[in-house]
Design a protein around this motif. Sequence first.
Motif, PDB file in Angstrom:
ATOM      1  N   ARG A 233       0.856  -1.207   0.000  1.00  0.00           N
ATOM      2  CA  ARG A 233       0.000   0.000   0.000  1.00  0.00           C
ATOM      3  C   ARG A 233       0.884   1.247   0.000  1.00  0.00           C
ATOM      4  O   ARG A 233       0.605   2.233  -0.659  1.00  0.00           O
ATOM      5  CB  ARG A 233      -0.933   0.026   1.227  1.00  0.00           C
ATOM      6  N   ARG A 234       1.945   1.178   0.765  1.00  0.00           N
ATOM      7  CA  ARG A 234       2.826   2.353   0.845  1.00  0.00           C
ATOM      8  C   ARG A 234       3.521   2.581  -0.493  1.00  0.00           C
ATOM      9  O   ARG A 234       3.566   3.704  -1.001  1.00  0.00           O
ATOM     10  CB  ARG A 234       3.895   2.147   1.938  1.00  0.00           C
ATOM     11  N   GLN A 235       4.042   1.501  -1.099  1.00  0.00           N
ATOM     12  CA  GLN A 235       4.876   1.676  -2.291  1.00  0.00           C
ATOM     13  C   GLN A 235       4.069   1.800  -3.573  1.00  0.00           C
ATOM     14  O   GLN A 235       4.344   2.640  -4.408  1.00  0.00           O
ATOM     15  CB  GLN A 235       5.838   0.498  -2.403  1.00  0.00           C
ATOM     16  N   ILE A 236       3.057   0.912  -3.718  1.00  0.00           N
ATOM     17  CA  ILE A 236       2.315   0.913  -4.988  1.00  0.00           C
ATOM     18  C   ILE A 236       1.244   1.999  -4.991  1.00  0.00           C
ATOM     19  O   ILE A 236       0.992   2.638  -6.010  1.00  0.00           O
ATOM     20  CB  ILE A 236       1.669  -0.469  -5.236  1.00  0.00           C
ATOM     21  N   PHE A 237       0.627   2.212  -3.842  1.00  0.00           N
ATOM     22  CA  PHE A 237      -0.499   3.161  -3.795  1.00  0.00           C
ATOM     23  C   PHE A 237      -0.129   4.468  -3.094  1.00  0.00           C
ATOM     24  O   PHE A 237      -1.000   5.294  -2.820  1.00  0.00           O
ATOM     25  CB  PHE A 237      -1.704   2.500  -3.133  1.00  0.00           C
ATOM     26  N   GLY A 238       1.151   4.629  -2.810  1.00  0.00           N
ATOM     27  CA  GLY A 238       1.648   5.923  -2.326  1.00  0.00           C
ATOM     28  C   GLY A 238       1.164   6.331  -0.956  1.00  0.00           C
ATOM     29  O   GLY A 238       1.082   7.532  -0.665  1.00  0.00           O
ATOM     30  N   GLU A 239       0.852   5.381  -0.104  1.00  0.00           N
ATOM     31  CA  GLU A 239       0.386   5.774   1.230  1.00  0.00           C
ATOM     32  C   GLU A 239       1.560   6.274   2.063  1.00  0.00           C
ATOM     33  O   GLU A 239       2.584   5.605   2.191  1.00  0.00           O
ATOM     34  CB  GLU A 239      -0.321   4.594   1.926  1.00  0.00           C
ATOM     35  N   THR A 240       1.372   7.454   2.620  1.00  0.00           N
ATOM     36  CA  THR A 240       2.444   8.063   3.437  1.00  0.00           C
ATOM     37  C   THR A 240       2.328   7.586   4.879  1.00  0.00           C
ATOM     38  O   THR A 240       1.298   7.049   5.308  1.00  0.00           O
ATOM     39  CB  THR A 240       2.283   9.586   3.435  1.00  0.00           C
ATOM     40  N   ASP A 241       3.394   7.829   5.632  1.00  0.00           N
ATOM     41  CA  ASP A 241       3.354   7.521   7.073  1.00  0.00           C
ATOM     42  C   ASP A 241       2.131   8.176   7.709  1.00  0.00           C
ATOM     43  O   ASP A 241       1.471   7.595   8.560  1.00  0.00           O
ATOM     44  CB  ASP A 241       4.595   8.094   7.775  1.00  0.00           C
ATOM     45  N   GLU A 242       1.878   9.401   7.300  1.00  0.00           N
ATOM     46  CA  GLU A 242       0.800  10.146   7.935  1.00  0.00           C
ATOM     47  C   GLU A 242      -0.579   9.560   7.604  1.00  0.00           C
ATOM     48  O   GLU A 242      -1.430   9.415   8.490  1.00  0.00           O
ATOM     49  CB  GLU A 242       0.860  11.617   7.535  1.00  0.00           C
ATOM     50  N   LEU A 243      -0.766   9.211   6.338  1.00  0.00           N
ATOM     51  CA  LEU A 243      -2.057   8.621   5.963  1.00  0.00           C
ATOM     52  C   LEU A 243      -2.244   7.283   6.683  1.00  0.00           C
ATOM     53  O   LEU A 243      -3.322   6.994   7.225  1.00  0.00           O
ATOM     54  CB  LEU A 243      -2.139   8.426   4.443  1.00  0.00           C
ATOM     55  N   VAL A 244      -1.192   6.500   6.702  1.00  0.00           N
ATOM     56  CA  VAL A 244      -1.282   5.204   7.393  1.00  0.00           C
ATOM     57  C   VAL A 244      -1.672   5.428   8.854  1.00  0.00           C
ATOM     58  O   VAL A 244      -2.562   4.753   9.399  1.00  0.00           O
ATOM     59  CB  VAL A 244       0.062   4.444   7.290  1.00  0.00           C
ATOM     60  N   ALA A 245      -1.010   6.380   9.491  1.00  0.00           N
ATOM     61  CA  ALA A 245      -1.297   6.643  10.903  1.00  0.00           C
ATOM     62  C   ALA A 245      -2.736   7.124  11.089  1.00  0.00           C
ATOM     63  O   ALA A 245      -3.428   6.712  12.032  1.00  0.00           O
ATOM     64  CB  ALA A 245      -0.317   7.676  11.445  1.00  0.00           C
ATOM     65  N   ASP A 246      -3.203   7.980  10.199  1.00  0.00           N
ATOM     66  CA  ASP A 246      -4.599   8.451  10.284  1.00  0.00           C
ATOM     67  C   ASP A 246      -5.562   7.276  10.155  1.00  0.00           C
ATOM     68  O   ASP A 246      -6.576   7.195  10.859  1.00  0.00           O
ATOM     69  CB  ASP A 246      -4.887   9.453   9.152  1.00  0.00           C
ATOM     70  N   LYS A 247      -5.263   6.394   9.237  1.00  0.00           N
ATOM     71  CA  LYS A 247      -6.152   5.252   9.018  1.00  0.00           C
ATOM     72  C   LYS A 247      -6.154   4.319  10.229  1.00  0.00           C
ATOM     73  O   LYS A 247      -7.207   3.808  10.646  1.00  0.00           O
ATOM     74  CB  LYS A 247      -5.729   4.504   7.740  1.00  0.00           C
ATOM     75  N   ILE A 248      -4.979   4.145  10.799  1.00  0.00           N
ATOM     76  CA  ILE A 248      -4.896   3.300  11.998  1.00  0.00           C
ATOM     77  C   ILE A 248      -5.709   3.928  13.137  1.00  0.00           C
ATOM     78  O   ILE A 248      -6.503   3.249  13.808  1.00  0.00           O
ATOM     79  CB  ILE A 248      -3.416   3.101  12.419  1.00  0.00           C
ATOM     80  N   ALA A 249      -5.505   5.208  13.340  1.00  0.00           N
ATOM     81  CA  ALA A 249      -6.230   5.883  14.426  1.00  0.00           C
ATOM     82  C   ALA A 249      -7.731   5.794  14.213  1.00  0.00           C
ATOM     83  O   ALA A 249      -8.498   5.510  15.153  1.00  0.00           O
ATOM     84  CB  ALA A 249      -5.790   7.350  14.509  1.00  0.00           C
ATOM     85  N   PHE A 250      -8.158   5.984  12.993  1.00  0.00           N
ATOM     86  CA  PHE A 250      -9.610   5.966  12.722  1.00  0.00           C
ATOM     87  C   PHE A 250     -10.173   4.551  12.880  1.00  0.00           C
ATOM     88  O   PHE A 250     -11.274   4.368  13.418  1.00  0.00           O
ATOM     89  CB  PHE A 250      -9.884   6.513  11.317  1.00  0.00           C
ATOM     90  N   ALA A 251      -9.442   3.581  12.418  1.00  0.00           N
ATOM     91  CA  ALA A 251      -9.908   2.191  12.566  1.00  0.00           C
ATOM     92  C   ALA A 251     -10.050   1.827  14.046  1.00  0.00           C
ATOM     93  O   ALA A 251     -11.053   1.223  14.468  1.00  0.00           O
ATOM     94  CB  ALA A 251      -8.930   1.246  11.868  1.00  0.00           C
TER      95      ALA A 251
END
Length: 383
Positions: A233-251
């Motif tokens: 997700r990070r490499q192919i779909f360009g997810e940044t540390d910040e987006l990943v963290a936001d998604k984790i927090a929201f989940a």
Amino acid sequence: MAESEEKAEEEAAEAVKEESEEPAAEEGEVEVVEPAVDEAKPEEQAQAQEEPVAEGEGQPEGESQPEGGAETPATEESSPEGDSPEKEIKETIGDRLEERITSAEAAQSDGSKKPCTALCATILDGKPDTTKSSTNMARKFVVGGNWKMNGNKEQIGQILNFLKEGPLNADTEVIVGVPAVYLEHVKNNAPANVQVAAQNCYKADKGAFTGEISPLMLKDIGVNWVILGHSERRQIFGETDELVADKIAFALQNGLKVIACIGETLEEREAGQTETVIFRQTKAIADKIKDWSNVVIAYEPVWAIGTGKTATPEQAQEVHKALRGYISSNISPDVANSVRIQYGGSVTGANCKELGSQPDIDGFLVGGASLKPEFVNIVNAKQ
Ligand SMILES: O=C(CO)COP(=O)(O)O
């Protein structure tokens, strides 16, 4: 280790000796013992004074200790000579200090660079050590199968069959990460000892986010886990540390449990950046969440994913241990002690036992091999 234990024992014995020889012997009068721990932490003094009446190990803080009880035996019953309650107090404190020093020394002798504050807390509070490479039985082994974008109903039927046949070690938590369109199907057909995870979800409950799914939708169909921040997700779909963290927090906010993936690329490893990268990825998450109890971290070196190049058990352990140390210093010792860290990257039935025997490896996130019957062997790596 033997040497440091001996040293700690000698020091503690010396401390006890000094304590028991000091004021009472010279002045023959009642005086509350003032061991080294008292200055550093007054409440420990009160607790320590109360402890002679109790047997055995240190107790949970503040438990069953009547207020003001500390002074009573010392002031009313002590006598100038002989085995006074003061002496018993001194000996008890000495014994406990010795145990705590020994335990803390042992923790350091495994090579972990504990911050002084954590070491002191271990000694003074008698709290279980939280930063050593641990054999902590409280961390239940957890094995995830990440199917990625693989499988159809027929193949999923075969996977479910070998999962049902198992048998799967009851001491291991098992989660399969399923393509979104099959989540409900797998949820409805998986054996009860296999949980189901989505491989992604977005950081909003609903709205104009074409192609995305929300944590609420997952909960709606009874899915309780999600894999987030996978390197693909990070490499192919360009997810940044910040987006990943936001998604984790929201989940997490929406009641999901999260397998949060981190890991360095080959270039980063070769540039000596492994720790910098995984600490940065972890910090990004830590900046957005407080409660780690529903998070499993998956350390997946990108160079080991799908390549057949597994990190050696020593390489993986080294990173897991460093990460736990980072968490201890920058999040909390309790989180470091309790959070489970999976290893992922070319895990197979053949290499899982040795990897799983490492003290800081608490499970696996398995790609290719999770589609095959050998996944059962990986689940059972600790047997
Ligand atoms: O990416 C992985 C799990 O998420 C690991 O994949 P492989 O086990 O196929 O290397």
